[in-house]
Design an enzyme around this catalytic site. Structure first.
Site, PDB file in Angstrom:
ATOM      1  CB  THR A  18      17.595 -38.448   4.345  1.00 27.86           C
ATOM      2  OG1 THR A  18      16.374 -39.187   4.230  1.00 27.86           O
ATOM      3  CG2 THR A  18      17.901 -37.769   3.012  1.00 27.86           C
TER       4      THR A  18
ATOM      5  CG  LEU B  97      10.396 -37.025   8.339  1.00 23.23           C
ATOM      6  CD1 LEU B  97       9.779 -36.969   9.733  1.00 23.23           C
ATOM      7  CD2 LEU B  97      11.596 -36.084   8.238  1.00 23.23           C
TER       8      LEU B  97
ATOM      9  CB  CYS C  44      -1.022  -0.140   5.304  1.00 21.61           C
ATOM     10  SG  CYS C  44       0.653  -0.711   4.938  1.00 21.61           S
TER      11      CYS C  44
ATOM     12  CD  GLU D  76      -1.389  -2.302   2.133  1.00 19.61           C
ATOM     13  OE1 GLU D  76      -2.182  -2.848   2.917  1.00 19.61           O
ATOM     14  OE2 GLU D  76      -0.188  -2.637   2.033  1.00 19.61           O
TER      15      GLU D  76
ATOM     16  CB  ALA E 122      16.146 -45.720  -3.478  1.00 23.00           C
TER      17      ALA E 122
ATOM     18  CG  LEU F  23      18.493 -30.941   2.560  1.00 19.58           C
ATOM     19  CD1 LEU F  23      17.935 -31.138   3.958  1.00 19.58           C
ATOM     20  CD2 LEU F  23      17.522 -31.485   1.524  1.00 19.58           C
TER      21      LEU F  23
ATOM     22  CD1 TRP G 298      20.936 -37.551 -11.449  1.00 19.35           C
ATOM     23  CD2 TRP G 298      19.746 -36.855  -9.691  1.00 19.35           C
ATOM     24  NE1 TRP G 298      21.735 -36.693 -10.731  1.00 19.35           N
ATOM     25  CE2 TRP G 298      21.020 -36.255  -9.648  1.00 19.35           C
ATOM     26  CE3 TRP G 298      18.842 -36.568  -8.677  1.00 19.35           C
ATOM     27  CZ2 TRP G 298      21.408 -35.386  -8.627  1.00 19.35           C
ATOM     28  CZ3 TRP G 298      19.217 -35.704  -7.670  1.00 19.35           C
ATOM     29  CH2 TRP G 298      20.487 -35.127  -7.647  1.00 19.35           C
TER      30      TRP G 298
ATOM     31  N   GLY H  44      13.278 -39.442   3.537  1.00 15.22           N
ATOM     32  CA  GLY H  44      13.069 -40.831   3.173  1.00 15.22           C
ATOM     33  C   GLY H  44      11.668 -41.275   3.517  1.00 15.22           C
TER      34      GLY H  44
END
Length: 378
Positions: A202, A313, A90, A58, A168, A210, A176, A310
């Site tokens: 992992t 989790l 605002c 704004e 996997a 990450l 990949w 993985g």
């Protein structure tokens, strides 16, 4: 009271939403907000919030409009704030500019605002309405709204699998599963997230980074001169098995290791020395309480959490009902029955125990499919 909006109202709010989306990768933990000011049938000012601590949408639109804001209609994707934070209210700026009308897409659920902004405008004689293109505005800010309404982040769980649902090979080999374009798409998911969470298994198996590996030119709204914001990296590590030489501890950005109350003090000291932050939380059944994790992250201003982990989790988050959006990248190949399954769901033995989802979006990304699903609660 039902408020009717015109076709022009919808057009200008759609423009405000487009501006708000420019902040997709930069405003965290603030909401993405856009604003358009219209007078005499034309746009006289517009703006969008760029980052926490910077001017609100704004304010930028009012600066652009100048004296032409007097008597104008203001379209803003979130109710104007009515409290002093890093910037002044605002609502007061709109009143001072003598605008005639304010249309907001959604009410701000922040308890410091929550209707007070609209009330202040109306008390000043300004016609104020809420609810135009509300669903679109909410879709732009799921994390901000979730944190304000339920005191936890909005949780996305990202998984990649083959046609036969494998992640996997039996040996653990997984690079990949998906193609380059799908992996690049994941980078954009990371870039919009406040934090990325994984489990210690992992980390020990893959030593992941990450981090966001896109440049500023790859992300809309990010200035070429700015560094791309790195999300907080979160590792759930009940017994503090993480090694101080882990790759993510050598990279830019912060890493938080969450452990149980009984984790070794010397391991905590070593990780802190390596640059990690460590948080101890309660355990349930020998595992860190996931509800406590989300509450702790919300207290740290995490609004959008991306789970990249993985099967254990991911399965635990899904079974606990803590995943708001499931994103699955599916590659067009088969990996065989001995390869590893997508998620671990212990106790799901009958059809009635299945976890149900609804498709929100299905699209092709390179050679792969991206499936976006939402859980069917209850």
């Amino acid at each position: 009271m039902t408020v009717s909006f015109s076709a022009d109202d919808r057009r200008y709010m759609a423009r405000a939403l487009h501006l708000a989306e420019l902040g997709l990768f930069t405003t965290d933990p603030n909401p993405r907000v856009g604003c358009v000011i219209v007078n005499d049938g034309g746009v006289v000012g517009e703006g969008w919030h760029r980052r926490a601590g910077a001017a609100h949408a704004e304010r930028l639109a009012l600066d652009a409009a100048g004296p032409r804001a007097a008597g104008a209609t203001v379209y803003v994707t979130l109710e104007p704030c009515a409290h002093h934070g890093r910037t002044p209210p605002c609502a007061d700026a709109l009143i001072a500019a003598r605008v005639a009308r304010v249309v907001a897409a959604i009410e701000d659920p922040n308890p410091l605002v929550a209707g007070h902004g609209v009330a202040r405008l109306r008390d000043a004689g300004i016609d104020a309405a809420v609810g135009l293109l509300q669903a679109d505005a909410e879709a732009l800010n799921p994390g901000f709204l979730m944190r304000m309404r339920r005191q936890r982040p909005y949780v996305r769980c990202k998984l990649a699998m083959s046609l036969d649902g494998r992640t996997a090979m039996a040996s653990g080999e997984s690079q990949w599963i998906t193609g380059e374009q799908a992996r690049r798409d994941v980078q954009r998911l990371r870039a919009r997230s406040s934090a990325i969470m994984t489990g210690i298994d992992t980390v020990l198996a893959d030593d992941p980074s990450l981090n966001v590996r896109l440049g500023s030119t790859d992300l809309r709204g990010v200035d070429a001169s700015d560094d791309v914001r790195q999300p907080l990296r979160v590792v759930l590590d009940t017994r503090l098995r993480m090694l101080p030489r882990a790759r993510m501890l050598q990279l830019a950005g912060d890493t938080l290791v969450v452990c149980g109350q009984g984790a070794p003090a010397d391991s905590e000291a070593e990780l802190r020395e390596a640059g990690a932050d460590v948080e101890r939380l309660p355990q349930i059944g020998g595992r860190i309480d996931l509800q406590s994790v989300l509450a702790m992250l919300a207290a740290r201003d995490v609004i959008e959490l991306l789970v990249e982990s993985g099967s254990t989790l991911a399965g635990a988050m899904l079974q606990a009902g803590l995943v708001d959006e499931l994103i699955v990248y599916q590659a067009p190949h088969l990996m065989g029955h001995a390869a590893r399954a997508l998620v671990d769901l212990p106790g799901v033995d009958a059809m009635e125990q299945r976890l149900g989802f609804g498709f929100d979006d299905v699209r092709r990304v390179g050679d792969d499919l991206r499936l976006t699903l939402r859980p069917r609660r209850g």
